[in-house]
Design an enzyme around this catalytic site. Structure first.
Site, PDB file in Angstrom:
ATOM      1  N   GLU A  66      23.595  79.270  25.458  1.00 60.87           N
ATOM      2  CA  GLU A  66      23.767  79.714  24.070  1.00 60.87           C
ATOM      3  C   GLU A  66      24.401  78.617  23.218  1.00 60.87           C
ATOM      4  OE1 GLU A  66      23.113  81.519  20.866  1.00 60.87           O
ATOM      5  OE2 GLU A  66      22.557  82.618  22.675  1.00 60.87           O
ATOM      6  N   GLU A  82      14.209  70.981   5.603  1.00 64.84           N
ATOM      7  CA  GLU A  82      13.019  71.697   5.160  1.00 64.84           C
ATOM      8  C   GLU A  82      12.211  72.125   6.392  1.00 64.84           C
ATOM      9  OE1 GLU A  82      12.046  67.471   5.715  1.00 64.84           O
ATOM     10  OE2 GLU A  82      13.612  68.454   4.581  1.00 64.84           O
ATOM     11  N   HIS A  84       9.554  72.470   9.167  1.00 59.25           N
ATOM     12  CA  HIS A  84       8.608  71.565   9.811  1.00 59.25           C
ATOM     13  C   HIS A  84       8.150  72.227  11.112  1.00 59.25           C
ATOM     14  CE1 HIS A  84       6.923  68.081  11.861  1.00 59.25           C
ATOM     15  NE2 HIS A  84       6.862  67.511  10.673  1.00 59.25           N
ATOM     16  N   ASP A  92      12.433  77.037  18.975  1.00 56.84           N
ATOM     17  CA  ASP A  92      11.891  78.107  19.810  1.00 56.84           C
ATOM     18  C   ASP A  92      12.096  77.819  21.299  1.00 56.84           C
ATOM     19  OD1 ASP A  92      11.101  79.378  17.495  1.00 56.84           O
ATOM     20  OD2 ASP A  92       8.963  78.959  17.737  1.00 56.84           O
TER      21      ASP A  92
END
Length: 119
Positions: A66, A82, A84, A92
């Protein structure tokens, strides 16, 4: 001359990191709360020394996973604020590490606690 690092200052940074993770990371807090519940059950069911070692190792793995996940997310947000697609993939995969650790912990916990609760 190099500045000498004060003794114990590394520990100060480490404890500050734990404090920041607890304060800022909801999932880390959830894992800590679950840890408290699991330790209560370990005490209640009087686990063997080997069972304690296994449970503590799994707690350790989940908490480390974690923290690393949180670290990766913050680094990606810092380096690439931003959106991407590659940044999303990194985040992920980092989250998947935590998921695998948590699922493995649940399986191991079930193997250890099931006979104590239901048999």
């Amino acid at each position: 001359m190099k500045d000498k690092k004060k003794k114990g200052i590394g520990l100060t940074y480490a404890f500050n990191g734990l404090k920041e993770a607890f304060k800022r990371e909801r999932n880390f807090r959830i894992h800590l709360y679950v840890t408290i519940v699991v330790i209560f059950f370990c005490l209640y069911f009087q686990l063997t020394a080997m069972e304690w070692v296994i449970i503590l190792m799994m707690i350790h793995i989940v908490l480390i996973a974690e923290l690393v996940n949180s670290l990766m997310e913050r680094m990606i947000d810092y380096m690439k604020p931003e959106y991407h697609p590659q940044a999303k993939i990194i985040k992920d995969i980092s989250a998947a590490v935590v998921l695998i650790a948590a699922i493995t912990s649940i399986i191991i916990g079930t193997i250890i606690f099931f006979p104590k609760v239901f048999l």
